[in-house]
Scaffold this motif. Structure first.
Motif, PDB file in Angstrom:
ATOM      1  N   ALA A   1     -36.772  -4.034  29.034  1.00  0.00           N
ATOM      2  CA  ALA A   1     -35.939  -5.142  28.177  1.00  0.00           C
ATOM      3  C   ALA A   1     -35.788  -4.291  26.807  1.00  0.00           C
ATOM      4  O   ALA A   1     -34.501  -4.353  26.632  1.00  0.00           O
ATOM      5  CB  ALA A   1     -36.960  -6.182  27.932  1.00  0.00           C
TER       6      ALA A   1
ATOM      7  N   ASP B   1     -42.510 -13.188  32.213  1.00  0.00           N
ATOM      8  CA  ASP B   1     -43.905 -12.770  32.701  1.00  0.00           C
ATOM      9  C   ASP B   1     -44.178 -13.999  33.799  1.00  0.00           C
ATOM     10  O   ASP B   1     -44.979 -15.001  33.621  1.00  0.00           O
ATOM     11  CB  ASP B   1     -44.877 -12.797  31.582  1.00  0.00           C
TER      12      ASP B   1
ATOM     13  N   GLU C   1     -43.114 -13.621  24.705  1.00  0.00           N
ATOM     14  CA  GLU C   1     -42.853 -12.176  25.150  1.00  0.00           C
ATOM     15  C   GLU C   1     -41.568 -11.792  24.514  1.00  0.00           C
ATOM     16  O   GLU C   1     -41.523 -10.548  24.253  1.00  0.00           O
ATOM     17  CB  GLU C   1     -42.765 -12.301  26.901  1.00  0.00           C
ATOM     18  N   ALA C   2     -40.640 -12.592  24.118  1.00  0.00           N
ATOM     19  CA  ALA C   2     -39.385 -11.985  23.807  1.00  0.00           C
ATOM     20  C   ALA C   2     -39.577 -11.702  21.999  1.00  0.00           C
ATOM     21  O   ALA C   2     -39.042 -10.716  21.566  1.00  0.00           O
ATOM     22  CB  ALA C   2     -38.439 -13.071  23.787  1.00  0.00           C
TER      23      ALA C   2
ATOM     24  N   PRO D   1     -41.685  -5.403  29.716  1.00  0.00           N
ATOM     25  CA  PRO D   1     -40.914  -5.327  28.161  1.00  0.00           C
ATOM     26  C   PRO D   1     -40.205  -3.853  27.796  1.00  0.00           C
ATOM     27  O   PRO D   1     -39.198  -4.039  27.055  1.00  0.00           O
ATOM     28  CB  PRO D   1     -42.239  -5.586  27.356  1.00  0.00           C
TER      29      PRO D   1
ATOM     30  N   VAL E   1     -40.879  -8.143  21.443  1.00  0.00           N
ATOM     31  CA  VAL E   1     -40.459  -7.139  21.398  1.00  0.00           C
ATOM     32  C   VAL E   1     -39.442  -7.258  20.247  1.00  0.00           C
ATOM     33  O   VAL E   1     -38.187  -6.342  20.166  1.00  0.00           O
ATOM     34  CB  VAL E   1     -39.645  -6.867  22.643  1.00  0.00           C
TER      35      VAL E   1
ATOM     36  N   LEU F   1     -38.263  -9.917  30.506  1.00  0.00           N
ATOM     37  CA  LEU F   1     -39.229 -10.666  29.763  1.00  0.00           C
ATOM     38  C   LEU F   1     -39.878 -11.998  30.276  1.00  0.00           C
ATOM     39  O   LEU F   1     -40.451 -12.830  29.565  1.00  0.00           O
ATOM     40  CB  LEU F   1     -38.582 -11.115  28.071  1.00  0.00           C
TER      41      LEU F   1
END
Length: 577
Positions: free
Chosen positions: A372, A330, A421-422, A369, A425, A328
């Motif tokens: 992940a 980037d 980003e976390a 992602p 998802v 995650l």
């Protein structure tokens, strides 16, 4: 007549010291003037046995001596308080000769008693000094003994690669000795921030003058310092050294642009552009060197394996979880958005500029992602609740708090990118910046039961050219074994197999003398770390140093790098005007 008197006094001062350290500057300097820098945080202590953060150690380094370090021109060992050394017993014994005539700022001699006392305290497990790993070699103590008043002896249980680099702080025994004999707590209470400046005894180029919380730390030249320049004039040249407490990188830039700070390291392309614009408009007499190197040190996210919450502790110990978090990251966006393109992805625990040991040939869990999500599903987080957060079969939300130091705008932006980003998802990351010293407290100060009160921290470590000096991070009982911290200098209660392997590799690297073999050991170390991710690395910013042209004694552009910085010695920096 006044000038003649001053010159005469300087000459006498140079002659009075029988065995001074000669500092080779980049140009002839002159006495007087001030040096001003900015610091993002207040110090936490003046006590070297307690300090673990650069906000304290950057200041302590200016008023406490050490035996040896690296020559900034050649990287060979260089004597400081030690004037010379002799290697015996196939490298297992080193005899250090001290500079006779060196004095503390209170007039007492600096001698072998100070050195042996300091070594004893640093090595004491109860004290748990950040330098303790420098006194233990593969589980066995390095024995320091007094030969005579100005000679000390170090006996190593095994060959030690950096045996001639002894950069731990030496304190005045006549100040710290009585407290140590009264108990460790009394020792650790010495030289806190409430201590009057006059009681903080110096053996370095500067001494403490004043401290105003949230504003500044002022040091002044130590007239008893044992250094001279090549013309036998006393150094440091500077009369005053001021740390301005400015807890925001953009505010630090504003100080530099206003000519109120003498040096600055631009954090990103935007800051570089602002400095260049001011210089080109003839509104700032300065120079800047964009992208001259990669910064020395590493930045990372660390999860707390000693959590009070057993669910989080178990989760954070799962390598699949840490790899999912790495996927995650980037890093491309971090470099572009936070650094303006001036930086590189960091995958290794050894700093990129350390060419002798660094390798990029390690596992890279690159931004994905999808990967992940797959790893988190394997951990049981296969569905989302109605709020959109990932949950396990018991309905437990996958969530944690992330903190970094407030005012470090680059770290703040990196943390935000990771959080965003976390959350995309379904990982519920709550981010907030906090005071740097509170951050350090949470990381390094476990409760009596060994637990610590944080989930995840984004922070960094300073780097260097000798990986053996990072054993306080990577060996099991290290004082900065940040993800899985033991108490009182002991190993953590529960360790993973890869941690034991890292501990073994670090011990082997420190006790191997062949340079090619050492590199192989540290390459393997980097591979193990990259596979298991006890620290999840972010990005390495470019080194973009800037300085006002009023300073002398600085390196020319071709000699500037992130290892040595902008000048060979603080002792030989001077004010031209």
């Amino acid at each position: 007549m006044k000038k003649l008197l001053v010159l005469g006094m300087l000459a006498l001062a140079g002659l009075a010291l029988a065995q001074p350290k000669v500092f080779k500057g980049t140009e002839p300097g002159r006495a007087g003037g001030a040096y001003r820098i900015t610091s993002i945080s207040d110090p936490r202590t003046w006590n070297p046995f307690v300090a673990r953060e650069t906000s304290s150690t950057d200041i302590i380094a200016l008023f406490l001596p050490y035996l040896t370090t690296y020559d900034p021109y050649t990287q060979a060992p260089e004597g400081r308080l030690a004037k010379s050394w002799e290697v015996r017993n196939n490298g297992l014994t080193v005899i250090f000769k001290l500079r006779e005539g060196a004095k503390w700022s209170d007039g007492q001699a600096i001698d072998a008693d100070d050195v042996i006392f300091s070594a004893t305290v640093h090595a004491d497990q109860r004290v748990n000094s950040n330098s303790r790993s420098s006194f233990i070699l593969d589980g066995q103590p390095i024995r320091w003994t007094k030969v005579d008043q100005f000679t000390v002896r170090a006996d190593f249980p095994k060959p030690y690669a950096p045996a001639l680099i002894q950069g731990w702080y030496i304190v005045p025994e006549h100040v710290f000795g009585p407290a140590y004999r009264a108990g460790v707590q009394q020792l650790q209470a010495l030289w806190n921030l409430d201590t009057p400046a006059a009681q903080v005894v110096s053996g370095g180029p500067f001494k403490l003058d004043s401290y105003v919380k949230g504003e500044r730390v002022v040091l002044v030249r130590n007239p008893n310092y044992w250094g001279v320049d090549e013309r036998n004039n006393p150094v440091a040249y500077l009369e005053r050294y001021t740390f301005q407490i400015v807890p925001d990188l953009n505010a630090q830039l504003a100080r530099f642009l206003a000519g109120e700070a003498d040096t600055f390291a631009a954090a990103n392309a935007d800051q570089v552009a602002q400095v260049l614009e001011r210089i080109r408009a003839n509104r700032l007499r300065a120079e800047i060197f964009p992208n001259v190197d990669v910064t020395l040190g590493t930045n990372f996210i660390v999860f707390n394996w000693n959590h009070k919450d057993s669910f989080k502790e178990s989760l954070f110990r799962q390598v699949k979880f840490r790899r999912a978090m790495a996927h995650l990251m980037d890093k491309k966006s971090m470099i572009e958005v936070a650094l303006g393109g001036l930086g590189q992805a960091q995958w290794s625990p050894i700093s990129i500029p350390n060419k002798a040991f660094f390798t990029d040939d390690v596992a890279k869990f690159e931004f994905s992602p999808q990967k992940a999500v797959q790893l988190l599903a394997e951990l049981g987080f296969r569905s989302k609740n109605r709020d959109g957060w990932l949950v396990n079969a018991q309905g437990k939300v996958l969530e944690f708090n992330l903190v970094t130091n407030q005012g470090n705008n680059v770290r703040e932006r990196i943390a935000q990118i990771f959080r965003d980003e976390a959350r995309k998802v379904g990982v519920k990351v709550e981010y907030r910046p906090i005071d740097f010293n509170e951050l350090v407290r949470q990381l390094t100060s476990p409760a009596a039961d060994g637990t610590r009160d944080f989930d995840a921290i984004l922070i960094g470590l300073t780097g260097g050219i000798e990986p053996a000096f990072s054993r306080n991070v990577w060996e099991l009982n290290g004082s900065l074994h940040a993800w899985n911290l033991g108490t009182g200098g002991k190993n953590p209660a529960k360790v993973e197999a890869f941690e034991v392997l890292i501990d073994t590799l670090m011990k082997r690297g420190a006790t191997t003398l062949d340079q090619a073999q050492r590199r192989q050991i540290y390459v393997q170390f980097q591979k193990v770390v990259a596979e298991n991710l006890p620290l999840i690395y972010t990005v390495a910013p470019a080194y973009n140093p800037a300085r006002l042209t009023r300073l002398g004694g600085m390196f020319p552009k071709e000699q500037i790098n992130s290892i040595n910085g902008q000048a060979p010695y603080i002792e030989t920096i001077f004010a031209k005007e």
